[in-house]
Enzyme design. Structure first.
Site, mmCIF file in Angstrom:
data_model
loop_
_atom_site.group_PDB
_atom_site.id
_atom_site.type_symbol
_atom_site.label_atom_id
_atom_site.label_comp_id
_atom_site.label_asym_id
_atom_site.label_seq_id
_atom_site.Cartn_x
_atom_site.Cartn_y
_atom_site.Cartn_z
ATOM 1 N N ASP A 55 -11.888 22.087 -41.618
ATOM 2 C CA ASP A 55 -13.352 22.037 -41.544
ATOM 3 C C ASP A 55 -13.844 21.478 -42.868
ATOM 4 O O ASP A 55 -13.609 22.076 -43.922
ATOM 5 C CB ASP A 55 -13.926 23.441 -41.328
ATOM 6 C CG ASP A 55 -13.519 24.002 -39.977
ATOM 7 O OD1 ASP A 55 -14.254 23.775 -39.012
ATOM 8 O OD2 ASP A 55 -12.446 24.636 -39.886
ATOM 9 N N ASP A 112 -17.190 24.414 -26.420
ATOM 10 C CA ASP A 112 -17.349 25.748 -26.988
ATOM 11 C C ASP A 112 -17.739 26.687 -25.863
ATOM 12 O O ASP A 112 -18.851 26.605 -25.332
ATOM 13 C CB ASP A 112 -18.433 25.751 -28.075
ATOM 14 C CG ASP A 112 -18.001 24.955 -29.308
ATOM 15 O OD1 ASP A 112 -16.784 24.719 -29.473
ATOM 16 O OD2 ASP A 112 -18.882 24.566 -30.100
#
Lengths: 257, 217
Positions: free
Chosen positions: A12, A131
């Protein structure tokens, strides 16, 4: 002899730095994505996923530069996700050296974008990231919905149907993250992983919740994932990629050693 | 010693930087050029013929650029040529993809679809595309296999596979629901279905072997 299940460390990245922290022995400057990607490459990672969480426009230029640097030194597949909204965004990342791009909320807002992207660049480089959050009560049959904005905003879209639609629209792969499990270290949501893996003809990457090596095995064996993605267990040095592969092999999962 | 000039043929399909940077990595002294210019390709010491995406679009671009004539000429010239992925498929006679596409006919054989009902030995459905690291059996000794252990894994991503007509040209095979041909050799031409530029150590070794290959078997 068969296709190996893939292990994919995920970085990330915010403004050119890996966030969530990384702790490799011998690396002081632990937040440099290029150094970290190289290290995972040397450890035998099967791919690298680079998730850009940079919010600013200037930061995006940094991202392109970082992707270029990684691609010139790391000779395994590289997926770049985060903020991919237009055909130009995809072209920019592929030209910078990404092998695949991962599309998330832009697909929810405009599913045809996935079709256009796949027609233009080929399904092999289009990953759709999903998601998903469980919406069924305990005891009920599993039902999951798509959430956007980091899991805060419900869309009412059924996750399994959505995954099938995205594969139909030309996604070459599905990156499935359980928002219930992400960051918990309690293991993948095997229910949604299995449901989606059985529903789509393309490979599925399981993500969200890995806390130990058995979780990786469960993702493959019970979730039927084709690849498993993890961040923190590798970043903090709890486990190395070779340890993960050795364990998976012991448990009967075919891996690339 | 003169510079080793390597041309990576660019016919407008996809990103060729990965191939070029992998070549630069294994051969820092070589001059690697991504090019669509006939003269540069003709003057190169060795040529890479890559490809990604749908075969119909690839063949259309190949014909638009005049490479349908140039690529056979380059192969006939005797210099080492390496076809990669859809580049390999484009060298065959014909592909089933996009309702059937005529290809360059440089290697006899066809390109076929894995199918929607591809099953493994346990009868489980296999995902298509065939994406990830699979083992390649080397059927013969070849200079391009040098230093690469038989059965090494390479990175694949494809939904169509090559079935060569001349079995003596098949130097590498793979298994995914069925056996298929993933490396073909014909004199100075070598073609692979996998992506050596994304296949870590084994892939880089193959590229290194190509960079040093004199085109003879």
């Amino acid at each position: 002899m068969a296709l190996a299940k893939r292990i994919i460390p995920c970085l990330d990245v915010d403004n050119g730095r890996v966030v969530k922290g990384v702790n490799f022995v011998g690396i002081r400057d632990a937040g440099d994505p290029v150094e970290i990607a190289k290290r995972y490459n040397e450890q035998g990672a099967d791919e690298i996923t680079f998730l850009d969480i940079t919010a600013t426009h200037e930061g995006r230029d940094t991202t392109v530069h970082t992707v270029e640097q990684i691609a010139s030194e790391v000779f395994i597949p590289l997926t770049v996700g985060g903020g991919i909204r237009t055909i130009d965004d995809i072209r920019t990342m592929l030209n910078a050296g990404a092998d695949k791009v991962s599309i998330n909320s832009a697909a929810v807002h405009n599913p045809d974008f996935v079709r256009q992207a796949s027609d233009r660049f080929g399904a092999q480089c289009i990953v759709v990231a999903i998601d998903a959050k469980r919406v069924s009560a305990d005891g009920e049959p599993g039902r999951w919905e798509i959430f956007t904005h980091g899991g805060r905003k419900p869309t009412g879209i059924d996750a399994v149907a959505w995954a099938a639609k995205m594969a139909d629209y030309g996604a070459g792969e599905i990156l499935l993250t359980s928002m219930d499990r992400d960051g918990t270290k309690n293991g993948f949501d095997l229910g949604v992983t299995r449901a989606i893996s059985d529903a789509v003809p393309v490979p599925v990457i399981a993500s969200g919740g890995v806390g130990n090596l058995q979780h990786l095995v469960d993702g493959v064996k019970e979730g039927r994932a084709d690849a498993v993605l993890a961040a923190s267990i590798f970043h903090f040095g709890e486990y190395s990629v070779p340890e993960a592969k050795a364990f998976m092999q012991q448990q009967g999962v075919e891996v690339r050693l | 010693m003169s510079t080793n000039r390597i041309a990576v043929i660019d016919y407008g399909m996809g990103n060729l930087h990965s191939v070029a940077s992998a070549l630069e990595h294994v051969a820092p002294e070589a001059q690697v050029t991504i090019t669509s210019e006939r003269a540069v390709i003709e003057q190169a010491d060795r040529v890479i013929f890559p490809g990604v995406g749908a075969i119909r679009d690839c063949m259309a671009e190949i014909r638009n650029s005049g490479f349908d004539a140039l690529v056979p000429e380059v192969i006939a010239s005797g210099k080492p040529v390496l076809g990669i992925c859809v580049g390999m498929q484009a060298l065959m006679d014909h592909s089933e993809e996009n309702n059937g596409v005529e290809c360059l006919g440089q290697l006899p054989g066809t390109v076929k679809f894995f199918g929607k009902n591809l099953l493994d030995e346990q009868g489980e459905h296999l995902k298509v595309p065939h994406m990830g690291w699979n083992q390649v059996s080397q059927l013969t000794d070849h200079p391009l296999w040098q230093g690469i252990e038989n059965g090494s894994r390479f990175y694949f991503v494809h939904s169509f596979y090559v079935q060569a007509e001349k079995r003596e040209q098949v130097v590498g095979r793979c298994h995914y629901g069925l056996d298929f041909d993933v490396a073909l050799s014909d004199r100075n031409l070598f073609a692979v279905q996998f992506h050596p530029e994304k296949s870590h150590t084994a892939g880089l070794q193959l590229l290194k072997n190509f960079v040093n290959w004199n085109g003879r078997v």
